[in-house]
Design a protein around this motif. Structure first.
Motif, PDB file in Angstrom:
ATOM      1  N   MET A 296       0.816  -1.194   0.000  1.00 52.40           N
ATOM      2  CA  MET A 296       0.000   0.000   0.000  1.00 52.40           C
ATOM      3  C   MET A 296       0.862   1.261   0.000  1.00 52.40           C
ATOM      4  N   ALA A 297       2.071   1.182   0.511  1.00 50.44           N
ATOM      5  CA  ALA A 297       2.934   2.356   0.575  1.00 50.44           C
ATOM      6  C   ALA A 297       3.242   2.888  -0.823  1.00 50.44           C
ATOM      7  N   ILE A 298       3.466   1.991  -1.784  1.00 49.82           N
ATOM      8  CA  ILE A 298       3.779   2.444  -3.139  1.00 49.82           C
ATOM      9  C   ILE A 298       2.577   3.126  -3.767  1.00 49.82           C
ATOM     10  N   ILE A 299       1.399   2.611  -3.518  1.00 40.92           N
ATOM     11  CA  ILE A 299       0.190   3.228  -4.071  1.00 40.92           C
ATOM     12  C   ILE A 299      -0.021   4.611  -3.460  1.00 40.92           C
ATOM     13  N   LYS A 300       0.195   4.732  -2.164  1.00 40.24           N
ATOM     14  CA  LYS A 300       0.077   6.039  -1.503  1.00 40.24           C
ATOM     15  C   LYS A 300       1.084   7.018  -2.092  1.00 40.24           C
ATOM     16  N   TRP A 301       2.337   6.572  -2.279  1.00 42.84           N
ATOM     17  CA  TRP A 301       3.366   7.432  -2.846  1.00 42.84           C
ATOM     18  C   TRP A 301       2.975   7.872  -4.256  1.00 42.84           C
ATOM     19  N   CYS A 302       2.458   6.946  -5.049  1.00 47.15           N
ATOM     20  CA  CYS A 302       2.040   7.280  -6.412  1.00 47.15           C
ATOM     21  C   CYS A 302       0.945   8.340  -6.408  1.00 47.15           C
ATOM     22  N   GLN A 303       0.001   8.203  -5.504  1.00 44.87           N
ATOM     23  CA  GLN A 303      -1.073   9.186  -5.411  1.00 44.87           C
ATOM     24  C   GLN A 303      -0.531  10.552  -5.001  1.00 44.87           C
ATOM     25  N   GLU A 304       0.369  10.584  -4.042  1.00 45.27           N
ATOM     26  CA  GLU A 304       0.927  11.845  -3.553  1.00 45.27           C
ATOM     27  C   GLU A 304       1.786  12.543  -4.602  1.00 45.27           C
ATOM     28  N   THR A 305       2.502  11.774  -5.393  1.00 36.38           N
ATOM     29  CA  THR A 305       3.414  12.363  -6.385  1.00 36.38           C
ATOM     30  C   THR A 305       2.797  12.423  -7.776  1.00 36.38           C
ATOM     31  N   LYS A 306       1.562  11.940  -7.898  1.00 39.85           N
ATOM     32  CA  LYS A 306       0.838  11.922  -9.173  1.00 39.85           C
ATOM     33  C   LYS A 306       1.567  11.098 -10.243  1.00 39.85           C
ATOM     34  N   VAL A 307       2.196  10.017  -9.783  1.00 41.34           N
ATOM     35  CA  VAL A 307       2.815   9.058 -10.692  1.00 41.34           C
ATOM     36  C   VAL A 307       1.758   8.015 -11.008  1.00 41.34           C
ATOM     37  N   GLU A 308       1.587   7.737 -12.307  1.00 41.45           N
ATOM     38  CA  GLU A 308       0.572   6.774 -12.712  1.00 41.45           C
ATOM     39  C   GLU A 308       1.015   5.348 -12.365  1.00 41.45           C
ATOM     40  N   TRP A 309       0.159   4.580 -11.750  1.00 38.27           N
ATOM     41  CA  TRP A 309       0.459   3.224 -11.303  1.00 38.27           C
ATOM     42  C   TRP A 309      -0.183   2.227 -12.252  1.00 38.27           C
ATOM     43  N   HIS A 310       0.610   1.287 -12.743  1.00 36.72           N
ATOM     44  CA  HIS A 310       0.101   0.222 -13.601  1.00 36.72           C
ATOM     45  C   HIS A 310       0.421  -1.109 -12.942  1.00 36.72           C
ATOM     46  N   TYR A 311      -0.589  -1.794 -12.496  1.00 35.80           N
ATOM     47  CA  TYR A 311      -0.411  -3.085 -11.834  1.00 35.80           C
ATOM     48  C   TYR A 311      -0.353  -4.183 -12.884  1.00 35.80           C
ATOM     49  N   ILE A 312       0.634  -5.043 -12.785  1.00 36.60           N
ATOM     50  CA  ILE A 312       0.748  -6.194 -13.676  1.00 36.60           C
ATOM     51  C   ILE A 312       0.416  -7.428 -12.862  1.00 36.60           C
ATOM     52  N   ALA A 313      -0.642  -8.078 -13.247  1.00 42.08           N
ATOM     53  CA  ALA A 313      -1.118  -9.242 -12.516  1.00 42.08           C
ATOM     54  C   ALA A 313      -0.117 -10.390 -12.610  1.00 42.08           C
ATOM     55  N   PRO A 314       0.060 -11.146 -11.538  1.00 44.08           N
ATOM     56  CA  PRO A 314       0.955 -12.306 -11.580  1.00 44.08           C
ATOM     57  C   PRO A 314       0.532 -13.272 -12.695  1.00 44.08           C
ATOM     58  N   GLY A 315       1.504 -13.743 -13.445  1.00 46.52           N
ATOM     59  CA  GLY A 315       1.210 -14.679 -14.530  1.00 46.52           C
ATOM     60  C   GLY A 315       0.723 -14.016 -15.798  1.00 46.52           C
ATOM     61  N   LYS A 316       0.760 -12.683 -15.863  1.00 47.23           N
ATOM     62  CA  LYS A 316       0.304 -11.952 -17.043  1.00 47.23           C
ATOM     63  C   LYS A 316       1.414 -11.021 -17.551  1.00 47.23           C
ATOM     64  N   PRO A 317       2.559 -11.568 -17.948  1.00 44.67           N
ATOM     65  CA  PRO A 317       3.687 -10.719 -18.329  1.00 44.67           C
ATOM     66  C   PRO A 317       3.407  -9.845 -19.536  1.00 44.67           C
ATOM     67  N   MET A 318       2.503 -10.242 -20.405  1.00 47.71           N
ATOM     68  CA  MET A 318       2.267  -9.436 -21.594  1.00 47.71           C
ATOM     69  C   MET A 318       1.489  -8.161 -21.291  1.00 47.71           C
ATOM     70  N   GLN A 319       1.119  -7.948 -20.043  1.00 46.98           N
ATOM     71  CA  GLN A 319       0.523  -6.664 -19.686  1.00 46.98           C
ATOM     72  C   GLN A 319       1.568  -5.562 -19.769  1.00 46.98           C
ATOM     73  N   ASN A 320       2.843  -5.930 -19.831  1.00 45.71           N
ATOM     74  CA  ASN A 320       3.924  -4.973 -20.026  1.00 45.71           C
ATOM     75  C   ASN A 320       4.949  -5.608 -20.955  1.00 45.71           C
ATOM     76  N   GLY A 321       4.604  -5.666 -22.231  1.00 52.55           N
ATOM     77  CA  GLY A 321       5.440  -6.331 -23.222  1.00 52.55           C
ATOM     78  C   GLY A 321       6.810  -5.708 -23.400  1.00 52.55           C
ATOM     79  N   PHE A 322       6.925  -4.377 -23.206  1.00 48.22           N
ATOM     80  CA  PHE A 322       8.218  -3.717 -23.382  1.00 48.22           C
ATOM     81  C   PHE A 322       9.222  -4.230 -22.357  1.00 48.22           C
ATOM     82  N   VAL A 323       8.800  -4.330 -21.111  1.00 48.54           N
ATOM     83  CA  VAL A 323       9.705  -4.813 -20.069  1.00 48.54           C
ATOM     84  C   VAL A 323      10.034  -6.282 -20.296  1.00 48.54           C
ATOM     85  N   GLU A 324       9.052  -7.060 -20.689  1.00 50.26           N
ATOM     86  CA  GLU A 324       9.307  -8.476 -20.944  1.00 50.26           C
ATOM     87  C   GLU A 324      10.279  -8.654 -22.099  1.00 50.26           C
TER      88      GLU A 324
END
Length: 90
Positions: free
Chosen positions: A1-29
């Motif tokens: 929860m700390a990372i989500i709070k930090w993202c909200q405070e700093t207005k950094v967009e949060w993208h959650y990648i579900a376990p077992g779903k690596p193609m949700q972020n194909g660039f990193v993969e």
């Protein structure tokens, strides 16, 4: 929860990648696959120091010398030079 709070405070967009779903972020993969195939699988490291040296060398090559399709198949250095030239006043 700390990372989500930090993202909200700093207005950094949060993208959650579900376990077992690596193609949700194909660039990193894609990057992880290249790093694993071209660096980690090619070298047997005897200690941390050689690992750091090999990884640093690979990273420098990847970031400076290798053409990237996302940059129009030019190297990051060439792309940066091109962008700097375009930003100069006419």
């Amino acid at each position: 929860m700390a990372i989500i709070k930090w993202c909200q405070e700093t207005k950094v967009e949060w993208h959650y990648i579900a376990p077992g779903k690596p193609m949700q972020n194909g660039f990193v993969e894609s990057f992880n696959g290249s790093f694993r195939d071209e660096c980690l699988n090619e070298t047997l490291f005897s200690s941390l120091a050689p690992a750091r040296a090999a990884i640093t060398a690979w990273k420098e090559d990847y970031n400076r010398n290798r053409p990237h399709s996302s940059l129009g198949n030019v190297t990051p250095s060439e792309f940066a030079t091109k962008m700097a030239m375009e930003k100069q006043p006419a």
